[in-house]
Design a protein around this motif. Structure first.
Motif, short mmCIF file in Angstrom:
data_model
loop_
_atom_site.label_atom_id
_atom_site.label_comp_id
_atom_site.label_asym_id
_atom_site.label_seq_id
_atom_site.Cartn_x
_atom_site.Cartn_y
_atom_site.Cartn_z
N PRO A 81 0.81 -1.22 0.00
CA PRO A 81 0.00 0.00 0.00
C PRO A 81 0.85 1.27 0.00
O PRO A 81 1.98 1.27 0.49
CB PRO A 81 -0.80 -0.12 1.30
N GLU A 82 0.27 2.33 -0.55
CA GLU A 82 0.90 3.65 -0.50
C GLU A 82 0.42 4.45 0.71
O GLU A 82 1.15 5.28 1.25
CB GLU A 82 0.55 4.45 -1.76
N ILE A 83 -0.83 4.20 1.11
CA ILE A 83 -1.45 4.94 2.21
C ILE A 83 -2.08 3.93 3.16
O ILE A 83 -2.76 2.99 2.73
CB ILE A 83 -2.53 5.91 1.68
N VAL A 84 -1.86 4.11 4.46
CA VAL A 84 -2.42 3.23 5.48
C VAL A 84 -3.21 4.08 6.48
O VAL A 84 -2.69 5.08 6.98
CB VAL A 84 -1.31 2.44 6.22
N ILE A 85 -4.45 3.66 6.73
CA ILE A 85 -5.28 4.32 7.74
C ILE A 85 -5.69 3.26 8.75
O ILE A 85 -6.38 2.29 8.40
CB ILE A 85 -6.49 5.02 7.11
N HIS A 86 -5.26 3.45 9.98
CA HIS A 86 -5.45 2.44 11.03
C HIS A 86 -6.64 2.81 11.91
O HIS A 86 -6.59 3.76 12.68
CB HIS A 86 -4.18 2.33 11.88
N MET A 87 -7.74 2.03 11.78
CA MET A 87 -8.94 2.28 12.57
C MET A 87 -9.37 1.06 13.38
O MET A 87 -10.35 1.15 14.13
CB MET A 87 -10.10 2.73 11.67
N ALA A 88 -8.70 -0.08 13.23
CA ALA A 88 -9.08 -1.28 13.98
C ALA A 88 -8.90 -1.02 15.48
O ALA A 88 -7.86 -0.54 15.92
CB ALA A 88 -8.23 -2.46 13.55
N ALA A 89 -9.93 -1.35 16.26
CA ALA A 89 -9.87 -1.09 17.70
C ALA A 89 -11.00 -1.81 18.41
O ALA A 89 -11.98 -2.22 17.80
CB ALA A 89 -9.97 0.41 17.98
N GLN A 90 -10.84 -1.95 19.73
CA GLN A 90 -11.98 -2.26 20.60
C GLN A 90 -12.46 -0.89 21.07
O GLN A 90 -11.84 -0.25 21.90
CB GLN A 90 -11.54 -3.12 21.78
N PRO A 91 -13.61 -0.41 20.55
CA PRO A 91 -13.93 1.02 20.69
C PRO A 91 -14.94 1.39 21.77
O PRO A 91 -15.31 2.56 21.86
CB PRO A 91 -14.52 1.33 19.30
N ILE A 92 -15.41 0.45 22.58
CA ILE A 92 -16.50 0.73 23.50
C ILE A 92 -15.99 0.83 24.94
O ILE A 92 -15.34 -0.10 25.45
CB ILE A 92 -17.59 -0.36 23.42
N VAL A 93 -16.26 1.97 25.60
CA VAL A 93 -15.78 2.19 26.96
C VAL A 93 -16.27 1.10 27.91
O VAL A 93 -15.48 0.51 28.65
CB VAL A 93 -16.23 3.59 27.46
#
Length: 377
Positions: A81-93
């Motif tokens: 890839p040329e561009i990486v956007i990292h959004m993977a998460a456990q997102p709930i408080v």
């Protein structure tokens, strides 16, 4: 007017692409002609926006756990890839209180793994790590936090995202330098930014323990909306606000590394609402749309018989959550001439438009295409 012309033909890898925010980003990038690869677990909700839109057939969707470094590395090696956007998460408080170990494994070691994959992939020129407004040490004060404030989230979710910021900073100093990349690959190092977004709302969110999905589930079932903490104040913004800001930052730093930094992404001060106010706004907009449909369709039309909305305060004394949290977005505004496109009232109209289509069997993908076009214009 913003456009995504830059992304046509670009190789982009997004982690967490099967989630709510990731689905909106994939939809926008696919529309723009980007070459999109996603790396994530199966969609985290049932139903899910990702599956509803059939996005897996429109992109390279890889099922994988961000904690699995070897698998992640193999995908990077294959895609380049040329561009990486990292959004993977456990997102709930609240989920982070129930399972702190998984939360830290995903949000901290997941960030280590994505940084390591970027480090070993010299094709990457732009990397954006998406964190949260909750990374800051929250002092419950009335002014917005700036990017140079102390990081130290309270609960396991918030704290793990603070750690994610620190991991990214360490990799940026230690490895994502021109000196390191010239010595190892003979090329310049990547531009790296982190983006800290406020509370994101929009059509297609089916997560547990989030106020707008709770509203939609309640009206669908003909039940009152239960609000457990109507007095907490949050900065609310439409999902397209941060999605487009991330893409703006990724593009800018791809072209000029001097833009690489940390950025807050949030609404104007006027869009810091209490949860109770937000739910009342939903009820008002929803009930207005229901009345309008009933009037236009005539009595007895099944499409017009959506349930009316109402809410009840049932504070449950649950685990600690911040009562007040606000971002200062002056840096993003002054650097890019950026400003939010939709206020909360317009955002709620877009949510109601999407949700009415969903509950009456309409084409939600068509609604999203329309809303993306309106936002960019």
């Amino acid at each position: 007017m913003m456009n995504l012309d830059f992304y046509k033909g670009k190789k982009i890898l997004i982690t967490g692409h099967t989630g709510f925010k990731g689905s909106w980003m994939c939809k926008a990038l696919i529309n723009a002609g980007a070459d999109v690869t996603g790396y994530a677990l199966k969609a985290p909700t049932e139903p899910s926006l990702f599956d509803m839109l059939g996005l897996a057939s429109q992109m390279n969707s890889v099922e994988g756990d961000i904690r699995d470094l070897e698998h992640l590395l193999s995908v990077f090696e294959s895609v380049k890839p040329e561009i990486v956007i990292h959004m993977a998460a456990q997102p709930i408080v609240r989920d982070s209180y129930k399972d702190p170990v998984y939360t830290y494994e995903t949000n901290v070691m997941g960030t280590v793994n994505i940084c390591e994959a970027v480090r070993r992939t010299p094709s990457v020129r732009s990397f954006v790590n998406v964190t949260t407004d909750k990374v800051y040490l929250n002092k419950e004060w009335q002014w917005g936090y700036r990017e140079n404030e102390e990081l130290n989230g309270f609960d396991p979710y918030s704290n793990s995202k603070s750690c994610s910021e620190l991991v990214t900073s360490s990799y940026k100093n230690s490895f994502f330098t021109d000196e390191y990349y010239q010595a190892n690959y003979g090329v310049e190092g990547p531009a790296v930014s982190t983006c800290r977004a406020g509370n994101v709302i929009g059509g297609g969110d089916f997560a547990n323990d989030r106020i707008i999905p709770d509203c939609i589930r309640a009206v669908s079932a003909g039940q009152e909306i239960v609000v457990r903490n109507p007095y907490s104040t949050r900065p609310y913004e439409h999902v397209l606000e941060p999605v487009m800001a991330y893409l703006m930052v990724a593009e800018a730093q791809y072209k000029d590394k001097s833009y690489a930094s940390s950025y807050n992404v949030g609404p104007n001060d006027s869009d810091c609402w209490t949860t109770g106010e937000l739910v009342q706004l939903f009820c008002d907009k929803w009930n207005g749309a229901v009345d309008q449909r009933a009037s236009a369709a005539g009595a007895g039309n099944a499409a017009a018989t959506l349930n009316k909305a109402s809410w009840v305060n049932k504070h449950d004394g649950g685990p600690h959550e911040a009562n007040f949290l606000k971002l200062d977005c002056s840096k993003l505004k002054s650097t890019f001439g950026w400003s939010p496109v939709w206020n909360v009232e317009t955002t709620m109209e877009k949510i109601v438009e999407w949700s009415v289509a969903y509950l009456t069997g309409g084409d939600v993908g068509e609604v999203m295409d329309k809303q993306i076009g309106e936002f960019l214009a």
